[in-house]
Design a protein around this motif. Structure first.
Motif, mmCIF file in Angstrom:
data_model
loop_
_atom_site.group_PDB
_atom_site.id
_atom_site.type_symbol
_atom_site.label_atom_id
_atom_site.label_comp_id
_atom_site.label_asym_id
_atom_site.label_seq_id
_atom_site.Cartn_x
_atom_site.Cartn_y
_atom_site.Cartn_z
ATOM 1 N N LEU A 12 0.836 -1.203 0.000
ATOM 2 C CA LEU A 12 0.000 0.000 0.000
ATOM 3 C C LEU A 12 0.869 1.250 0.000
ATOM 4 O O LEU A 12 0.550 2.250 -0.661
ATOM 5 C CB LEU A 12 -0.922 0.014 1.218
ATOM 6 N N THR A 13 1.969 1.210 0.755
ATOM 7 C CA THR A 13 2.908 2.332 0.750
ATOM 8 C C THR A 13 3.506 2.519 -0.632
ATOM 9 O O THR A 13 3.643 3.652 -1.127
ATOM 10 C CB THR A 13 4.032 2.092 1.781
ATOM 11 N N VAL A 14 3.861 1.405 -1.277
ATOM 12 C CA VAL A 14 4.389 1.464 -2.643
ATOM 13 C C VAL A 14 3.369 2.129 -3.571
ATOM 14 O O VAL A 14 3.703 3.011 -4.373
ATOM 15 C CB VAL A 14 4.739 0.048 -3.145
ATOM 16 N N THR A 15 2.116 1.706 -3.458
ATOM 17 C CA THR A 15 1.059 2.264 -4.304
ATOM 18 C C THR A 15 0.884 3.756 -4.056
ATOM 19 O O THR A 15 0.764 4.553 -5.001
ATOM 20 C CB THR A 15 -0.265 1.532 -4.022
ATOM 21 N N PHE A 16 0.895 4.154 -2.796
ATOM 22 C CA PHE A 16 0.709 5.563 -2.444
ATOM 23 C C PHE A 16 1.848 6.419 -3.003
ATOM 24 O O PHE A 16 1.613 7.458 -3.641
ATOM 25 C CB PHE A 16 0.632 5.699 -0.923
ATOM 26 N N VAL A 17 3.088 5.992 -2.793
ATOM 27 C CA VAL A 17 4.245 6.753 -3.276
ATOM 28 C C VAL A 17 4.253 6.812 -4.799
ATOM 29 O O VAL A 17 4.526 7.860 -5.404
ATOM 30 C CB VAL A 17 5.547 6.125 -2.745
ATOM 31 N N ASP A 18 3.941 5.683 -5.440
ATOM 32 C CA ASP A 18 3.885 5.621 -6.902
ATOM 33 C C ASP A 18 2.896 6.657 -7.431
ATOM 34 O O ASP A 18 3.189 7.397 -8.384
ATOM 35 C CB ASP A 18 3.480 4.206 -7.309
ATOM 36 N N ARG A 19 1.719 6.724 -6.830
ATOM 37 C CA ARG A 19 0.684 7.625 -7.324
ATOM 38 C C ARG A 19 0.992 9.094 -7.046
ATOM 39 O O ARG A 19 0.496 9.973 -7.763
ATOM 40 C CB ARG A 19 -0.668 7.250 -6.707
ATOM 41 N N ILE A 20 1.758 9.370 -6.022
ATOM 42 C CA ILE A 20 2.190 10.757 -5.825
ATOM 43 C C ILE A 20 2.995 11.210 -7.042
ATOM 44 O O ILE A 20 2.779 12.301 -7.592
ATOM 45 C CB ILE A 20 3.029 10.889 -4.541
ATOM 46 N N GLY A 21 3.935 10.363 -7.482
ATOM 47 C CA GLY A 21 4.722 10.698 -8.670
ATOM 48 C C GLY A 21 3.858 10.820 -9.899
ATOM 49 O O GLY A 21 4.050 11.727 -10.727
ATOM 50 N N SER A 22 2.891 9.912 -10.039
ATOM 51 C CA SER A 22 1.996 9.982 -11.196
ATOM 52 C C SER A 22 1.172 11.257 -11.174
ATOM 53 O O SER A 22 0.887 11.844 -12.224
ATOM 54 C CB SER A 22 1.075 8.757 -11.212
ATOM 55 N N GLY A 23 0.779 11.693 -9.972
ATOM 56 C CA GLY A 23 0.051 12.950 -9.860
ATOM 57 C C GLY A 23 0.906 14.153 -10.251
ATOM 58 O O GLY A 23 0.439 15.088 -10.901
ATOM 59 N N LEU A 24 2.171 14.115 -9.867
ATOM 60 C CA LEU A 24 3.090 15.193 -10.260
ATOM 61 C C LEU A 24 3.227 15.276 -11.772
ATOM 62 O O LEU A 24 3.160 16.361 -12.364
ATOM 63 C CB LEU A 24 4.464 14.939 -9.636
ATOM 64 N N TRP A 25 3.437 14.117 -12.411
ATOM 65 C CA TRP A 25 3.679 14.100 -13.848
ATOM 66 C C TRP A 25 2.388 14.291 -14.640
ATOM 67 O O TRP A 25 2.373 14.996 -15.653
ATOM 68 C CB TRP A 25 4.352 12.789 -14.238
ATOM 69 N N GLY A 26 1.291 13.688 -14.172
ATOM 70 C CA GLY A 26 0.038 13.816 -14.906
ATOM 71 C C GLY A 26 -0.434 15.253 -15.013
ATOM 72 O O GLY A 26 -1.041 15.645 -16.011
ATOM 73 N N ALA A 27 -0.142 16.042 -14.004
ATOM 74 C CA ALA A 27 -0.575 17.439 -14.007
ATOM 75 C C ALA A 27 0.317 18.336 -14.858
ATOM 76 O O ALA A 27 -0.063 19.460 -15.187
ATOM 77 C CB ALA A 27 -0.605 17.969 -12.567
ATOM 78 N N THR A 28 1.494 17.853 -15.233
ATOM 79 C CA THR A 28 2.459 18.737 -15.913
ATOM 80 C C THR A 28 3.009 18.166 -17.220
ATOM 81 O O THR A 28 3.825 18.835 -17.864
ATOM 82 C CB THR A 28 3.657 19.016 -14.989
ATOM 83 N N ALA A 29 2.596 16.971 -17.620
ATOM 84 C CA ALA A 29 3.189 16.340 -18.805
ATOM 85 C C ALA A 29 3.067 17.219 -20.041
ATOM 86 O O ALA A 29 4.051 17.457 -20.765
ATOM 87 C CB ALA A 29 2.537 14.977 -19.043
ATOM 88 N N THR A 30 1.848 17.697 -20.309
ATOM 89 C CA THR A 30 1.633 18.524 -21.502
ATOM 90 C C THR A 30 2.445 19.811 -21.428
ATOM 91 O O THR A 30 3.038 20.250 -22.434
ATOM 92 C CB THR A 30 0.137 18.848 -21.655
ATOM 93 N N LEU A 31 2.482 20.426 -20.261
ATOM 94 C CA LEU A 31 3.258 21.656 -20.096
ATOM 95 C C LEU A 31 4.747 21.399 -20.310
ATOM 96 O O LEU A 31 5.444 22.208 -20.940
ATOM 97 C CB LEU A 31 3.026 22.244 -18.699
ATOM 98 N N TYR A 32 5.249 20.269 -19.797
ATOM 99 C CA TYR A 32 6.669 19.957 -19.970
ATOM 100 C C TYR A 32 7.007 19.789 -21.446
ATOM 101 O O TYR A 32 7.992 20.356 -21.939
ATOM 102 C CB TYR A 32 7.039 18.685 -19.209
ATOM 103 N N PHE A 33 6.205 18.999 -22.169
ATOM 104 C CA PHE A 33 6.498 18.759 -23.578
ATOM 105 C C PHE A 33 6.337 20.040 -24.412
ATOM 106 O O PHE A 33 6.998 20.209 -25.436
ATOM 107 C CB PHE A 33 5.594 17.657 -24.131
ATOM 108 N N THR A 34 5.490 20.950 -23.945
ATOM 109 C CA THR A 34 5.289 22.201 -24.688
ATOM 110 C C THR A 34 6.418 23.190 -24.434
ATOM 111 O O THR A 34 7.029 23.710 -25.379
ATOM 112 C CB THR A 34 3.942 22.837 -24.285
ATOM 113 N N TYR A 35 6.723 23.453 -23.165
ATOM 114 C CA TYR A 35 7.648 24.531 -22.834
ATOM 115 C C TYR A 35 9.090 24.069 -22.621
ATOM 116 O O TYR A 35 10.031 24.809 -22.924
ATOM 117 C CB TYR A 35 7.155 25.270 -21.588
#
Length: 453
Positions: free
Chosen positions: A24-47
């Motif tokens: 469960l800890t693995v899942t929680f930590v994994d999803r924190i990273g996914s939340g970071l990247w999911g919110a910024t992926a398009t912005l990163y590839f654009t800018y």
């Protein structure tokens, strides 16, 4: 004995013991990273990478298509090699892929790197599910509900952290968020190191061999036979060679393949929330645009609060099959509410959109519970990894095809949403019939044991 502490009581309610809690800890930590990247992926590839909108579309489409191979490949390997080190390797691959995105702005290289990351993401999803299934045993549905709660909390934490960081709005911030995503995978790999290898019926069956036939030399008082001649070594008609058995293959199981295809349709609630509902709200209704992010928050909050109680709808195979009827009702209500949201004043549009978001969230929670139980119980224990890997194709295919289906519903207007809701409800009925045994009405679960293989 002293009174148990709240921490002990909480631990006792989580299936799988210490390894279940660590995963469960693995899942929680994994999803924190996914939340970071999911919110910024398009912005990163654009800018940061300097890609155009069309190039970003190609990048996401191609990498998503490659990722479809991740679940069956991961599941197949999990039946042949230890699961824990395989999961660690996949997490490290994801970390390397995330960091590698920082090294280039070339579209070809970004395609290769993003495809590798997508392959790892999809494989990690099915491997984590398989680990939970093995370690939680009969309590797998409750564990899945707790796991989904941890996922949603992790996504929320990552998304809020990204939103706070994006107030800076610089390219450096985008790069650091991507580094944070990579670090979450490294941390997940380290936490997985502390987990034990779960039992696997498939690997036990693969290692088991027929008992050797007792030779004359093993009988007390018998003399050892001489070195066999070519004639002696030839097989005898009276002693046929033992029949070689192989593990069942999901690719030859028509019912499981059909079940997986139906799952790809029922997973459309994901595209409805990520694409359909926001686009419909801002383009076809009079509801205020500020409502859109609140609908996504509503989805997250409802899942965190009610996913664990909803585990009762998949407590047994029979309960999971019966729960397909309320799932059909939730899909119908959600489609009808979206169709009605174009009629009337802004307040009415807002109310119907909230109703639609609630209905599709209920459908999401119900389907997650039902899908977990049926996908596991319909898979032979000796080929569980391969079967769950094939089942993982349903989500992977939906992520590629779902946006097209949802935008088609939007283009068709209110009737499109009514049709989508009715179609999803009909698929629930079809799946209920599919998983029913034609003889006695019970689930078509083949009782496969290790000894049979």
């Amino acid at each position: 004995m002293g009174k148990p502490t709240w921490r002990t009581a909480l631990s006792d309610r989580i299936p799988g013991g210490r390894d279940g809690r660590r995963m469960l800890t693995v899942t929680f930590v994994d999803r924190i990273g996914s939340g970071l990247w999911g919110a910024t992926a398009t912005l990163y590839f654009t800018y940061a990478a300097g890609l155009s909108t069309a190039e970003i579309g190609v990048l996401l489409a191609v990498s998503g298509s490659v990722g479809i191979a991740g679940p069956p490949l991961g599941g197949l390997l999990a039946d042949r090699v230890p699961l824990r080190p395989l999961l660690i390797i996949v997490q490290l691959v994801r970390a390397v892929a995330s960091l590698a995105l920082l090294t280039t702005t070339d579209l070809g290289l970004l395609l290769a790197i993003a495809s590798m990351g997508s392959l790892g993401d999809r494989a990690a999803s099915v491997l984590t599910k398989l680990y939970a299934t093995r370690v939680a045993g009969p309590d797998r549905v409750r564990y899945q509900a707790i796991s989904r709660t941890a996922m949603n909390v992790g996504w929320a934490v990552g998304g809020l952290a990204a939103a706070a960081a994006l107030t800076g709005g610089t390219v450096t911030v985008y790069r650091w968020l991507l580094i944070g995503d990579a670090l979450s995978f490294l941390a997940s790999a380290l936490f997985t190191l502390g987990c034990a290898e779960p039992p696997s019926a498939a690997r036990v069956a693969a290692k088991s061999t027929p008992a050797p036939v007792e030779s004359e030399a093993s009988v007390p008082g018998a003399t050892a036979p001489s070195k066999p001649t070519p004639d002696d070594s030839a097989p005898s008609d009276s002693a046929p060679a033992p029949e070689k058995t192989t593990a069942p293959s999901p690719w030859r199981d028509r019912r499981y393949l059909t079940y997986t295809a139906s799952e790809a349709v029922l997973f459309l609630d994901d595209s409805v929330f990520k694409i359909g509902l926001p686009l419909w709200a801002v383009t076809a209704t009079s509801a205020p645009h500020q409502l859109v992010p609140l609908l996504l928050v509503l989805n997250n909050v409802l899942v965190v609060l009610f996913q664990v109680p909803f585990a009762r709808f998949g407590a047994t195979p029979h309960t999971a099959r019966t729960s397909l009827w309320p799932l059909a009702g939730a899909f119908l209500l959600g489609g009808a509410a979206l169709a009605a949201s174009t009629v009337g004043a802004p307040w009415f549009a807002a109310v119907t959109l909230v109703l639609a978001a609630t209905a599709f969230t209920v459908a999401e929670m119900l389907h997650a519970t039902i899908s977990w139980e049926l996908s596991v119980v319909l898979a032979p224990p000796t080929a569980q990894g391969a079967y769950l890997g094939v089942h993982g194709l349903a989500q992977a295919v939906q992520r590629s095809v779902g946006p097209l289906a949802v935008t088609a519903a939007i283009a068709a207007g209110p009737l499109g949403w009514l049709g989508l809701g009715a179609g999803l409800a009909a698929m629930c009925g079809a799946q209920r019939h599919l998983v029913r045994d034609r003889r006695d009405g019970a689930l078509s679960v083949t009782p496969v044991t290790v000894s049979e293989h």
